[in-house]
Write a protein that holds these residues in place. Sequence first.
Motif, PDB file in Angstrom:
ATOM      1  N   VAL A 165       0.830  -1.201   0.000  1.00 31.00           N
ATOM      2  CA  VAL A 165       0.000   0.000   0.000  1.00 31.00           C
ATOM      3  C   VAL A 165       0.868   1.256   0.000  1.00 31.00           C
ATOM      4  O   VAL A 165       0.621   2.203  -0.755  1.00 31.00           O
ATOM      5  N   PHE A 166       1.897   1.294   0.840  1.00 27.86           N
ATOM      6  CA  PHE A 166       2.742   2.484   0.970  1.00 27.86           C
ATOM      7  C   PHE A 166       3.349   2.853  -0.373  1.00 27.86           C
ATOM      8  O   PHE A 166       3.790   1.992  -1.133  1.00 27.86           O
ATOM      9  N   ARG A 167       3.386   4.132  -0.662  1.00 32.30           N
ATOM     10  CA  ARG A 167       4.017   4.607  -1.887  1.00 32.30           C
ATOM     11  C   ARG A 167       4.585   6.001  -1.662  1.00 32.30           C
ATOM     12  O   ARG A 167       3.965   6.822  -0.994  1.00 32.30           O
ATOM     13  N   LEU A 168       5.770   6.216  -2.211  1.00 33.81           N
ATOM     14  CA  LEU A 168       6.404   7.533  -2.149  1.00 33.81           C
ATOM     15  C   LEU A 168       7.230   7.746  -3.407  1.00 33.81           C
ATOM     16  O   LEU A 168       8.061   6.916  -3.769  1.00 33.81           O
ATOM     17  N   TRP A 169       6.989   8.855  -4.055  1.00 38.42           N
ATOM     18  CA  TRP A 169       7.828   9.309  -5.175  1.00 38.42           C
ATOM     19  C   TRP A 169       8.142  10.766  -4.896  1.00 38.42           C
ATOM     20  O   TRP A 169       7.334  11.653  -5.121  1.00 38.42           O
ATOM     21  N   ALA A 170       9.325  11.013  -4.358  1.00 39.37           N
ATOM     22  CA  ALA A 170       9.759  12.372  -4.040  1.00 39.37           C
ATOM     23  C   ALA A 170      10.576  12.898  -5.215  1.00 39.37           C
ATOM     24  O   ALA A 170      11.585  12.305  -5.605  1.00 39.37           O
ATOM     25  N   ILE A 171      10.130  14.017  -5.768  1.00 39.88           N
ATOM     26  CA  ILE A 171      10.737  14.594  -6.978  1.00 39.88           C
ATOM     27  C   ILE A 171      11.289  15.974  -6.637  1.00 39.88           C
ATOM     28  O   ILE A 171      10.572  16.829  -6.125  1.00 39.88           O
ATOM     29  N   GLU A 172      12.570  16.169  -6.932  1.00 41.25           N
ATOM     30  CA  GLU A 172      13.233  17.418  -6.564  1.00 41.25           C
ATOM     31  C   GLU A 172      13.113  18.433  -7.699  1.00 41.25           C
ATOM     32  O   GLU A 172      13.660  18.239  -8.786  1.00 41.25           O
ATOM     33  N   ALA A 173      12.384  19.517  -7.424  1.00 42.99           N
ATOM     34  CA  ALA A 173      12.206  20.564  -8.429  1.00 42.99           C
ATOM     35  C   ALA A 173      11.709  21.825  -7.754  1.00 42.99           C
ATOM     36  O   ALA A 173      10.829  21.778  -6.886  1.00 42.99           O
ATOM     37  N   ALA A 174      12.269  22.957  -8.146  1.00 41.35           N
ATOM     38  CA  ALA A 174      11.844  24.249  -7.606  1.00 41.35           C
ATOM     39  C   ALA A 174      11.021  25.040  -8.610  1.00 41.35           C
ATOM     40  O   ALA A 174      10.226  25.904  -8.232  1.00 41.35           O
ATOM     41  N   ASP A 175      11.192  24.757  -9.892  1.00 40.41           N
ATOM     42  CA  ASP A 175      10.489  25.499 -10.937  1.00 40.41           C
ATOM     43  C   ASP A 175       9.011  25.110 -10.953  1.00 40.41           C
ATOM     44  O   ASP A 175       8.681  23.910 -11.062  1.00 40.41           O
ATOM     45  N   PRO A 176       8.093  26.051 -10.865  1.00 39.82           N
ATOM     46  CA  PRO A 176       6.657  25.727 -10.889  1.00 39.82           C
ATOM     47  C   PRO A 176       6.223  25.025 -12.166  1.00 39.82           C
ATOM     48  O   PRO A 176       5.190  24.355 -12.190  1.00 39.82           O
ATOM     49  N   ARG A 177       6.995  25.166 -13.230  1.00 37.89           N
ATOM     50  CA  ARG A 177       6.688  24.490 -14.495  1.00 37.89           C
ATOM     51  C   ARG A 177       6.641  22.978 -14.307  1.00 37.89           C
ATOM     52  O   ARG A 177       5.812  22.291 -14.900  1.00 37.89           O
ATOM     53  N   VAL A 178       7.521  22.452 -13.459  1.00 43.37           N
ATOM     54  CA  VAL A 178       7.570  21.007 -13.233  1.00 43.37           C
ATOM     55  C   VAL A 178       6.275  20.518 -12.601  1.00 43.37           C
ATOM     56  O   VAL A 178       5.672  19.538 -13.042  1.00 43.37           O
ATOM     57  N   ALA A 179       5.826  21.202 -11.553  1.00 36.90           N
ATOM     58  CA  ALA A 179       4.569  20.819 -10.892  1.00 36.90           C
ATOM     59  C   ALA A 179       3.391  20.932 -11.847  1.00 36.90           C
ATOM     60  O   ALA A 179       2.449  20.128 -11.792  1.00 36.90           O
ATOM     61  N   GLU A 180       3.449  21.909 -12.736  1.00 36.46           N
ATOM     62  CA  GLU A 180       2.379  22.091 -13.722  1.00 36.46           C
ATOM     63  C   GLU A 180       2.315  20.899 -14.668  1.00 36.46           C
ATOM     64  O   GLU A 180       1.229  20.379 -14.967  1.00 36.46           O
ATOM     65  N   VAL A 181       3.478  20.451 -15.133  1.00 35.51           N
ATOM     66  CA  VAL A 181       3.534  19.303 -16.048  1.00 35.51           C
ATOM     67  C   VAL A 181       3.144  18.016 -15.326  1.00 35.51           C
ATOM     68  O   VAL A 181       2.388  17.194 -15.850  1.00 35.51           O
ATOM     69  N   LEU A 182       3.660  17.840 -14.120  1.00 34.30           N
ATOM     70  CA  LEU A 182       3.404  16.615 -13.355  1.00 34.30           C
ATOM     71  C   LEU A 182       2.110  16.751 -12.555  1.00 34.30           C
ATOM     72  O   LEU A 182       2.079  16.555 -11.342  1.00 34.30           O
ATOM     73  N   SER A 183       1.035  17.025 -13.231  1.00 29.17           N
ATOM     74  CA  SER A 183      -0.240  17.285 -12.554  1.00 29.17           C
ATOM     75  C   SER A 183      -0.772  16.061 -11.826  1.00 29.17           C
ATOM     76  O   SER A 183      -1.623  16.181 -10.945  1.00 29.17           O
ATOM     77  N   PHE A 184      -0.268  14.864 -12.168  1.00 32.74           N
ATOM     78  CA  PHE A 184      -0.719  13.664 -11.460  1.00 32.74           C
ATOM     79  C   PHE A 184      -0.382  13.715  -9.969  1.00 32.74           C
ATOM     80  O   PHE A 184      -0.976  12.998  -9.170  1.00 32.74           O
ATOM     81  N   ALA A 185       0.554  14.583  -9.591  1.00 30.12           N
ATOM     82  CA  ALA A 185       0.917  14.716  -8.173  1.00 30.12           C
ATOM     83  C   ALA A 185      -0.252  15.200  -7.324  1.00 30.12           C
ATOM     84  O   ALA A 185      -0.289  14.979  -6.117  1.00 30.12           O
ATOM     85  N   LYS A 186      -1.218  15.859  -7.956  1.00 32.60           N
ATOM     86  CA  LYS A 186      -2.355  16.403  -7.215  1.00 32.60           C
ATOM     87  C   LYS A 186      -3.267  15.309  -6.666  1.00 32.60           C
ATOM     88  O   LYS A 186      -4.047  15.558  -5.749  1.00 32.60           O
ATOM     89  N   THR A 187      -3.184  14.110  -7.230  1.00 32.76           N
ATOM     90  CA  THR A 187      -4.170  13.074  -6.905  1.00 32.76           C
ATOM     91  C   THR A 187      -3.720  12.091  -5.841  1.00 32.76           C
ATOM     92  O   THR A 187      -4.498  11.226  -5.444  1.00 32.76           O
ATOM     93  N   ASP A 188      -2.493  12.195  -5.379  1.00 39.42           N
ATOM     94  CA  ASP A 188      -2.004  11.241  -4.383  1.00 39.42           C
ATOM     95  C   ASP A 188      -0.913  11.889  -3.545  1.00 39.42           C
ATOM     96  O   ASP A 188       0.060  12.426  -4.080  1.00 39.42           O
ATOM     97  N   ALA A 189      -1.077  11.812  -2.220  1.00 36.01           N
ATOM     98  CA  ALA A 189      -0.084  12.396  -1.313  1.00 36.01           C
ATOM     99  C   ALA A 189       1.252  11.680  -1.384  1.00 36.01           C
ATOM    100  O   ALA A 189       2.255  12.178  -0.875  1.00 36.01           O
ATOM    101  N   GLY A 190       1.280  10.522  -2.047  1.00 30.26           N
ATOM    102  CA  GLY A 190       2.534   9.783  -2.201  1.00 30.26           C
ATOM    103  C   GLY A 190       3.489  10.412  -3.192  1.00 30.26           C
ATOM    104  O   GLY A 190       4.667  10.042  -3.227  1.00 30.26           O
ATOM    105  N   VAL A 191       3.012  11.361  -4.009  1.00 26.37           N
ATOM    106  CA  VAL A 191       3.904  12.108  -4.905  1.00 26.37           C
ATOM    107  C   VAL A 191       4.216  13.440  -4.243  1.00 26.37           C
ATOM    108  O   VAL A 191       3.319  14.218  -3.941  1.00 26.37           O
TER     109      VAL A 191
END
Length: 505
Positions: free
Chosen positions: A255-281
Amino acid sequence: MQLSKTVIASIKEDPALSVPSAAQLELPEKVLQFGTGVLLRGLPDYFIDKANKQQIFNGRVVVVKSTDTGGADAFETQNGLYTICVRGLEDGKQVNEYIVNSAISRVLSAKSQWQQILEVAQSPQLEVVISNTTELGIVMSDDKITDQPPASFPGKLLAVLYERFKAFNGSRESGLVIIPTELIIDNGRQLKDIILKLAAQNQLEQAFISWLNEANHFCSSLVDRIVPGKLAGEDLEQTQQQLGYTDELMIMSEVFRLWAIEAADPRVAEVLSFAKTDAGVVIAPDIEKFRELKLRLLNGTHTLSCALAYLCGFETVKEAMADKTFDTFVTQLSKAELARAVAGARISYEEACKFADAVIERFKNPFLDHKWLSISFAYTSKMLMRNVPLIKKYYESGEGSAAAAIALGFAAYLLFMKSEQEGTVYMGSANGKQYVINDDKAAVLAQKWKAAANPEALVTAVLADTGLWNEDLNQIPGFAGAVTQQLQFLTQSGANAALQNIIKE
């Protein structure tokens, strides 16, 4: 019936089963993924599929295989669909969830379909590159980007990026978010460094070098999820019977899942919108604290529990955690001791304890058969890397007298490493059974046991060996005495009695 796009509508409804809609099977290809392994399918592709089902990311994955063998036929037959069986504990409750994952659109072989891969590089929809090519995948080579295909993963990636640069005339908007998941520190930075060196080696133009640096985001990342892979015989049969279809690509994950992605540019979070759907990202400017939590509280707890569990007669982690006394020991070790040593300016004690709670729940997963002997592989180097920094911090803080579980875990490691050479291997013995010690320092520890007159001499000699620890651990105030006391108890009264004694304290 075998899982495929044509049978989705025929799958019987089950509250524990999630299936994709017809619209999800037609989403554009936004991700190029190097690798078909179970970790990628059980973590990044899991997040992408979850977001697609919520109509958030709305993109699918083109997977690149290095060869023409190893399962591409199953992906083709099943139209990229596969089932993830998510099993374990979450918030004290048992989870048994089944997900038909539709994140993968197709699988291409680098060996025979390289031109099709380069065509994906030219796609306006492409936004993300993900990889997991093992730690040996991110290496420098003599690749030429004109090779069909280049041999190494960085060589292939450089060729893809150069193809994209040419297709879009070096526009800044055509840059990609590139996320390696290989288990090496600063994997994004290391991959970028190699790509830049390869570009220079291939004498590519300065405009392309500038585009690499300015338009693309190479993000270091940390992944954490146990994905054992295929289900075993009877379990597979029962699961397929329950679901009503066969699946050659079915995998299991915790069940446990973690994907920690290192990025400061807001463009990255915009592209990786799947992060919004799971606290594991987690997307953060600095992911070092997640690495520290995993290394110290997951891996470190494993290492300091391993020998004691095996000496007590437990074969697997779940078996040990089903024992109330051992469960109490692990809780004391991880929360009362290791978490305090982990806490500091970057990580609060509350954060450390929360992560420790998740670790304990993962250890109790009744669906995983994680063997302690497997965990003991390369035992000494793991103890050095994972635990020695915490031991130093804890004892040097003046709280060493309270670190009874750490001392017992280390003493148990010493007793576990007591062995006799038989041919080319070193064999330990516990509870009337022999076991192989898979550790490159086995000979050193065996010799120290033979030379030591008593537990105190053994502890002193081992801790003093700078070849093992890069320093003399006898200099840690109070540590040698605490380990000696626990080793004496272990040798005189046994592991189970030593465990009971710690809990009483």
